[in-house]
Design an enzyme around this catalytic site. Sequence first.
Site, PDB file in Angstrom:
ATOM      1  N   GLN A 104       0.855  -1.194   0.000  1.00  0.00           N
ATOM      2  CA  GLN A 104       0.000   0.000   0.000  1.00  0.00           C
ATOM      3  C   GLN A 104       0.888   1.240   0.000  1.00  0.00           C
ATOM      4  OE1 GLN A 104      -3.478   0.881   0.767  1.00  0.00           O
ATOM      5  NE2 GLN A 104      -3.005   3.011   1.213  1.00  0.00           N
ATOM      6  N   THR A 105       0.628   2.185  -0.898  1.00  0.00           N
ATOM      7  CA  THR A 105       1.403   3.422  -0.879  1.00  0.00           C
ATOM      8  C   THR A 105       0.587   4.598  -1.405  1.00  0.00           C
ATOM      9  OG1 THR A 105       3.471   4.488  -1.555  1.00  0.00           O
ATOM     10  CG2 THR A 105       2.420   3.033  -3.168  1.00  0.00           C
ATOM     11  N   ARG A 106       0.865   5.759  -0.860  1.00  0.00           N
ATOM     12  CA  ARG A 106       0.325   7.004  -1.387  1.00  0.00           C
ATOM     13  C   ARG A 106       1.481   7.903  -1.835  1.00  0.00           C
ATOM     14  NH1 ARG A 106       1.162   9.165   3.877  1.00  0.00           N
ATOM     15  NH2 ARG A 106       1.475  11.415   3.617  1.00  0.00           N
ATOM     16  N   HIS A 110      10.599   5.313  -2.327  1.00  0.00           N
ATOM     17  CA  HIS A 110      12.021   5.570  -2.115  1.00  0.00           C
ATOM     18  C   HIS A 110      12.737   4.259  -1.803  1.00  0.00           C
ATOM     19  CE1 HIS A 110      10.858   5.323   2.063  1.00  0.00           C
ATOM     20  NE2 HIS A 110      10.179   6.465   2.027  1.00  0.00           N
ATOM     21  N   HIS A 113      11.074   1.790   0.672  1.00  0.00           N
ATOM     22  CA  HIS A 113       9.931   1.103   0.059  1.00  0.00           C
ATOM     23  C   HIS A 113      10.401  -0.001  -0.885  1.00  0.00           C
ATOM     24  CE1 HIS A 113       7.659   5.155   0.600  1.00  0.00           C
ATOM     25  NE2 HIS A 113       7.459   4.382   1.645  1.00  0.00           N
ATOM     26  N   GLY A 198       5.086  -2.320   7.271  1.00  0.00           N
ATOM     27  CA  GLY A 198       6.362  -1.834   7.776  1.00  0.00           C
ATOM     28  C   GLY A 198       6.183  -0.906   8.948  1.00  0.00           C
ATOM     29  N   ARG A 199       7.100   0.040   9.062  1.00  0.00           N
ATOM     30  CA  ARG A 199       7.067   0.981  10.177  1.00  0.00           C
ATOM     31  C   ARG A 199       5.909   1.961  10.026  1.00  0.00           C
ATOM     32  NH1 ARG A 199       8.431   6.110  10.626  1.00  0.00           N
ATOM     33  NH2 ARG A 199       9.251   6.126   8.490  1.00  0.00           N
ATOM     34  N   ASP A 200       5.130   2.119  11.085  1.00  0.00           N
ATOM     35  CA  ASP A 200       4.068   3.130  11.184  1.00  0.00           C
ATOM     36  C   ASP A 200       3.129   3.095   9.973  1.00  0.00           C
ATOM     37  OD1 ASP A 200       2.709   5.145  12.514  1.00  0.00           O
ATOM     38  OD2 ASP A 200       3.902   6.758  11.630  1.00  0.00           O
ATOM     39  N   HIS A 201       2.655   1.922   9.638  1.00  0.00           N
ATOM     40  CA  HIS A 201       1.737   1.754   8.510  1.00  0.00           C
ATOM     41  C   HIS A 201       0.479   2.607   8.719  1.00  0.00           C
ATOM     42  CE1 HIS A 201      -0.030  -0.714   5.182  1.00  0.00           C
ATOM     43  NE2 HIS A 201      -1.141  -0.297   5.757  1.00  0.00           N
ATOM     44  N   ALA A 202       0.158   3.437   7.733  1.00  0.00           N
ATOM     45  CA  ALA A 202      -1.049   4.277   7.743  1.00  0.00           C
ATOM     46  C   ALA A 202      -1.091   5.235   8.928  1.00  0.00           C
ATOM     47  CB  ALA A 202      -2.310   3.425   7.721  1.00  0.00           C
TER      48      ALA A 202
END
Length: 297
Positions: A104-106, A110, A113, A198-202
Amino acid sequence: DSLGIGEEAALVDAETGEIMGIIEISEKYKIDRDFENSHVYRTTDPKHPGVAKVNEQAAVNIAGRVRALSEGVYPEKYKDLYLRPAESRAVFAEKGWSKVAAFQTRNPMHRSHEHLAKIAVEVTDGVFIHQVLGKLKEGDIPAEVRTEAIGAMIDNYFVKGTVIQAGYPIEMRYAGPREALIHALIRQNFGCSHLIVGRDHAGVGDYYGPFDAQHIFDELWPGALITQPLKIDITFFCTKCYGMATAKTCPHGKEHQINISGTKQREMLSKGEPIPPEFSRPEVVEILRKYYASLNK
């Protein structure tokens, strides 16, 4: 509040005026905003963007069976990205993928990711990069630019046939762990066996711990979700390893770690500052620089 149980109501896009669907009302109730916010967002702070959305709603919610009439502009505007669940499942079947990890990405992707996706490629049949096509936060990069940047990364740094790029219309609520669950459920519908978490998803700000979105999956009962989290530690570039690593694979101290942040990268791009190669691939940076240059014309 004038609508009654058993009645039908049109669901209208507030921006375009298009009727998107019809709801047959089976339930209506007054919102307990503090209850909803504290349980969904784990905060009642009005500065949280999700809390702000709830606080802006009218006093009464309705629920019921929805009949969709339109998918809006998405199928036409994003022809190369817009896949329905039946279509993504057909693509996976055609490729012979039974284990698929969704990402999932907005944001443009980088190096961190990229590293997350490559870890997933190693342990699954392929990665489904599933980006947000709905509303974004102020300062976020538009889907068209993001798609081009992600495409450049895939074309230059992934083995051909290991990644699919697609998109879907969702508006982020930044609910952290609770949003991670809905992201997994959505990807279950699309046929994915795993969701990369991953870290701090959403997450947003400091409302959630770095791994809260991973821990919440451990609170579920057996069989609650078919799609499982692919939990990956904090990723960074290590100057001593001279490559991307995670806290589980790199033994070196923080003085050797370059922590990569999408927010930091956007700040550097907006100021015209150089982007270190440890942050992002040059092909990606070139595309993003052109976009930011266009904003200043």
